[in-house]
Design a protein around this motif. Structure first.
Motif, PDB file in Angstrom:
ATOM      1  N   ILE A 153       0.841  -1.197   0.000  1.00 53.83           N
ATOM      2  CA  ILE A 153       0.000   0.000   0.000  1.00 53.83           C
ATOM      3  C   ILE A 153       0.873   1.243   0.000  1.00 53.83           C
ATOM      4  CG2 ILE A 153      -1.661   1.375   1.320  1.00 53.83           C
ATOM      5  CD1 ILE A 153      -2.895  -1.171   2.324  1.00 53.83           C
ATOM      6  N   LEU A 154       0.544   2.179  -0.883  1.00 58.28           N
ATOM      7  CA  LEU A 154       1.149   3.498  -0.903  1.00 58.28           C
ATOM      8  C   LEU A 154       0.042   4.547  -0.830  1.00 58.28           C
ATOM      9  CD1 LEU A 154       3.805   3.122  -3.764  1.00 58.28           C
ATOM     10  CD2 LEU A 154       4.202   2.994  -1.285  1.00 58.28           C
ATOM     11  N   ILE A 155       0.418   5.775  -0.469  1.00 59.31           N
ATOM     12  CA  ILE A 155      -0.527   6.876  -0.377  1.00 59.31           C
ATOM     13  C   ILE A 155      -0.027   8.028  -1.242  1.00 59.31           C
ATOM     14  CG2 ILE A 155      -1.827   8.377   1.182  1.00 59.31           C
ATOM     15  CD1 ILE A 155      -2.076   5.384   1.801  1.00 59.31           C
ATOM     16  N   ALA A 156      -0.938   8.706  -1.920  1.00 60.79           N
ATOM     17  CA  ALA A 156      -0.609   9.937  -2.636  1.00 60.79           C
ATOM     18  C   ALA A 156      -1.571  11.021  -2.172  1.00 60.79           C
ATOM     19  CB  ALA A 156      -0.724   9.750  -4.144  1.00 60.79           C
ATOM     20  N   LEU A 157      -1.047  12.227  -1.976  1.00 60.01           N
ATOM     21  CA  LEU A 157      -1.870  13.356  -1.550  1.00 60.01           C
ATOM     22  C   LEU A 157      -1.913  14.391  -2.659  1.00 60.01           C
ATOM     23  CD1 LEU A 157      -0.588  13.780   2.121  1.00 60.01           C
ATOM     24  CD2 LEU A 157      -2.407  12.307   1.245  1.00 60.01           C
ATOM     25  N   ASP A 158      -3.117  14.827  -2.995  1.00 60.36           N
ATOM     26  CA  ASP A 158      -3.285  15.803  -4.074  1.00 60.36           C
ATOM     27  C   ASP A 158      -3.692  17.147  -3.493  1.00 60.36           C
ATOM     28  OD1 ASP A 158      -3.523  16.946  -6.581  1.00 60.36           O
ATOM     29  OD2 ASP A 158      -5.587  16.282  -6.837  1.00 60.36           O
ATOM     30  N   GLY A 159      -2.698  17.972  -3.137  1.00 62.90           N
ATOM     31  CA  GLY A 159      -2.998  19.325  -2.715  1.00 62.90           C
ATOM     32  C   GLY A 159      -3.380  19.494  -1.264  1.00 62.90           C
ATOM     33  N   ILE A 160      -2.776  18.722  -0.363  1.00 61.39           N
ATOM     34  CA  ILE A 160      -2.962  18.971   1.064  1.00 61.39           C
ATOM     35  C   ILE A 160      -2.116  20.182   1.435  1.00 61.39           C
ATOM     36  CG2 ILE A 160      -2.603  18.059   3.388  1.00 61.39           C
ATOM     37  CD1 ILE A 160      -4.839  16.642   1.915  1.00 61.39           C
ATOM     38  N   ASN A 161      -2.738  21.238   1.944  1.00 59.68           N
ATOM     39  CA  ASN A 161      -2.037  22.493   2.194  1.00 59.68           C
ATOM     40  C   ASN A 161      -1.719  22.753   3.664  1.00 59.68           C
ATOM     41  OD1 ASN A 161      -1.894  23.646  -0.519  1.00 59.68           O
ATOM     42  ND2 ASN A 161      -4.132  23.664  -0.407  1.00 59.68           N
ATOM     43  N   ASP A 162      -2.365  22.070   4.559  1.00 61.27           N
ATOM     44  CA  ASP A 162      -2.170  22.284   5.981  1.00 61.27           C
ATOM     45  C   ASP A 162      -1.105  21.319   6.503  1.00 61.27           C
ATOM     46  OD1 ASP A 162      -2.314  22.376   8.766  1.00 61.27           O
ATOM     47  OD2 ASP A 162      -4.485  22.608   8.789  1.00 61.27           O
ATOM     48  N   GLN A 174      -0.418  20.481   9.436  1.00 60.12           N
ATOM     49  CA  GLN A 174      -0.962  19.638  10.502  1.00 60.12           C
ATOM     50  C   GLN A 174      -1.681  18.420   9.909  1.00 60.12           C
ATOM     51  OE1 GLN A 174      -0.279  20.296  13.728  1.00 60.12           O
ATOM     52  NE2 GLN A 174       0.892  22.059  12.983  1.00 60.12           N
ATOM     53  N   ASN A 175      -2.449  18.645   8.849  1.00 59.11           N
ATOM     54  CA  ASN A 175      -3.105  17.523   8.180  1.00 59.11           C
ATOM     55  C   ASN A 175      -2.080  16.589   7.541  1.00 59.11           C
ATOM     56  OD1 ASN A 175      -5.798  18.111   8.763  1.00 59.11           O
ATOM     57  ND2 ASN A 175      -6.003  19.477   7.012  1.00 59.11           N
ATOM     58  N   LEU A 176      -1.065  17.172   6.918  1.00 61.67           N
ATOM     59  CA  LEU A 176      -0.022  16.340   6.318  1.00 61.67           C
ATOM     60  C   LEU A 176       0.629  15.467   7.376  1.00 61.67           C
ATOM     61  CD1 LEU A 176       1.953  15.420   4.147  1.00 61.67           C
ATOM     62  CD2 LEU A 176       3.257  17.535   4.533  1.00 61.67           C
ATOM     63  N   GLY A 177       1.009  16.062   8.518  1.00 56.96           N
ATOM     64  CA  GLY A 177       1.641  15.281   9.567  1.00 56.96           C
ATOM     65  C   GLY A 177       0.733  14.195  10.115  1.00 56.96           C
ATOM     66  N   ALA A 178      -0.550  14.522  10.298  1.00 56.33           N
ATOM     67  CA  ALA A 178      -1.501  13.524  10.807  1.00 56.33           C
ATOM     68  C   ALA A 178      -1.656  12.366   9.828  1.00 56.33           C
ATOM     69  CB  ALA A 178      -2.850  14.181  11.077  1.00 56.33           C
ATOM     70  N   ILE A 179      -1.676  12.669   8.528  1.00 57.16           N
ATOM     71  CA  ILE A 179      -1.792  11.606   7.524  1.00 57.16           C
ATOM     72  C   ILE A 179      -0.524  10.758   7.505  1.00 57.16           C
ATOM     73  CG2 ILE A 179      -1.979  11.129   5.045  1.00 57.16           C
ATOM     74  CD1 ILE A 179      -3.770  13.649   4.886  1.00 57.16           C
ATOM     75  N   MET A 180       0.636  11.391   7.631  1.00 59.60           N
ATOM     76  CA  MET A 180       1.884  10.627   7.702  1.00 59.60           C
ATOM     77  C   MET A 180       1.854   9.666   8.883  1.00 59.60           C
ATOM     78  SD  MET A 180       4.561  13.707   6.805  1.00 59.60           S
ATOM     79  CE  MET A 180       6.036  12.735   6.920  1.00 59.60           C
ATOM     80  N   GLY A 227       4.815   4.101   1.876  1.00 61.10           N
ATOM     81  CA  GLY A 227       5.385   5.328   1.344  1.00 61.10           C
ATOM     82  C   GLY A 227       4.301   6.321   0.994  1.00 61.10           C
ATOM     83  N   LEU A 228       4.741   7.569   0.750  1.00 59.56           N
ATOM     84  CA  LEU A 228       3.822   8.669   0.488  1.00 59.56           C
ATOM     85  C   LEU A 228       4.350   9.493  -0.672  1.00 59.56           C
ATOM     86  CD1 LEU A 228       1.347  10.276   1.759  1.00 59.56           C
ATOM     87  CD2 LEU A 228       3.067  11.594   2.983  1.00 59.56           C
ATOM     88  N   LEU A 229       3.445   9.885  -1.585  1.00 59.91           N
ATOM     89  CA  LEU A 229       3.799  10.748  -2.712  1.00 59.91           C
ATOM     90  C   LEU A 229       3.139  12.102  -2.527  1.00 59.91           C
ATOM     91  CD1 LEU A 229       3.247   8.301  -5.750  1.00 59.91           C
ATOM     92  CD2 LEU A 229       5.173   8.416  -4.151  1.00 59.91           C
ATOM     93  N   ALA A 233       1.099  22.457  -2.542  1.00 56.84           N
ATOM     94  CA  ALA A 233       0.879  21.466  -1.493  1.00 56.84           C
ATOM     95  C   ALA A 233       1.891  21.712  -0.378  1.00 56.84           C
ATOM     96  CB  ALA A 233       1.039  20.045  -2.045  1.00 56.84           C
ATOM     97  N   ALA A 234       1.533  21.342   0.829  1.00 54.71           N
ATOM     98  CA  ALA A 234       2.438  21.517   1.966  1.00 54.71           C
ATOM     99  C   ALA A 234       3.618  20.566   1.847  1.00 54.71           C
ATOM    100  CB  ALA A 234       1.685  21.251   3.267  1.00 54.71           C
ATOM    101  N   PRO A 235       4.843  21.080   1.995  1.00 55.02           N
ATOM    102  CA  PRO A 235       6.007  20.192   2.048  1.00 55.02           C
ATOM    103  C   PRO A 235       6.159  19.641   3.467  1.00 55.02           C
ATOM    104  CG  PRO A 235       6.713  22.458   2.226  1.00 55.02           C
ATOM    105  CD  PRO A 235       5.216  22.499   2.060  1.00 55.02           C
ATOM    106  N   VAL A 236       7.124  18.759   3.650  1.00 57.10           N
ATOM    107  CA  VAL A 236       7.392  18.212   4.979  1.00 57.10           C
ATOM    108  C   VAL A 236       8.249  19.222   5.742  1.00 57.10           C
ATOM    109  CG1 VAL A 236       8.313  16.293   6.319  1.00 57.10           C
ATOM    110  CG2 VAL A 236       7.253  15.859   4.096  1.00 57.10           C
TER     111      VAL A 236
END
Length: 242
Positions: A86-95, A97-103, A113-115, A121-124
């Protein structure tokens, strides 16, 4: 970077990315992390809370702040070559906090892994790392120029593309068993871009039964990852792209 769990997990998984650690006097968790940092050969400074407040920019540091190298992204080809189920891709997550929670959800639930798109989009960042509660130290993340092209590469590596879409006509239990799958999650408010959604083999929704019409994107992603894991058997009996 600040916070007990982010610093602890980074010390455990990638200590060479840490340059220096500051720890509060008299805080047990901070003293344990300071000891681990010293054991790893890192410079450690014991200091006062006011100094940590300044170093962290006012973030909730829990008595620990670390200076780190910039986050090291993994090449998308390397993420795909690992062959995680399983991999995850995010299309335009800008927050962040949301990015970290999804990670965090992705790592805890076993995604490999995550794309992320490089633009719009929010970087790490440090904020995302802290919100991931240390998961960023364990989860390979690729930052890609063209998400649609990256999804095409994933298909070439045998991944079925499953888009989380509130307008989807299917639910996760409608999916056949899949040998490998990549879940795409759209951004806050706007959802998936048209070209990204059109790459999907399946477009699925999360059924809602309450009066509120939608979930926070990080909560939806966690539910989607868990539901998709049920459609990816450990071995055998699953649909392959080949």
């Amino acid at each position: 970077m600040c916070g007990v769990n982010p610093v602890r997990e980074t010390l455990r998984a990638a200590p060479t990315t840490i340059r220096r650690v500051w720890a509060a006097r008299g805080a047990r968790a901070a003293e344990e992390i300071a000891a681990a940092a010293r054991a790893a050969g890192l410079p450690v400074e014991t200091t006062e809370t006011a100094t940590l407040d300044e170093l962290s920019g006012g973030a909730h540091h829990q008595g620990v702040v670390a200076e780190t190298a910039p986050f090291a992204y993994t090449a998308v080809e390397d993420v795909l070559a690992r062959g995680a189920p399983i991999l995850i891709a995010l299309d335009g997550i800008n927050d962040p906090q949301n990015l970290g929670a999804i990670m965090r959800s992705a790592e805890v639930l076993g995604a490999g892994g995550l794309l992320l798109p490089r633009d719009r989009a929010a970087p790490v960042t440090a904020a995302a790392i802290r919100a991931s509660s240390g998961a960023s130290a364990h989860l390979p993340v690729a930052q890609v120029v063209n998400l649609v092209r990256a999804l095409g590469l994933a298909k070439e590596q045998g991944y079925w593309i499953v888009a989380l879409d509130s307008g989807g006509t299917s639910v996760f239990t409608d999916l056949p068993p899949l040998e490998r799958a990549l879940l795409i999650v759209g951004g806050e408010g706007g959802g998936l871009r048209r070209l990204v959604a059109e790459t999907a083999d399946f477009r699925v929704r999360i059924p809602v039964h309450g009066r509120v019409e939608s979930l926070n994107v990080s909560a939806a992603a966690a539910i989607g990852i868990h539901a998709l894991r049920e459609r990816v058997p450990p071995a055998g009996g699953a649909r392959s792209r080949s």
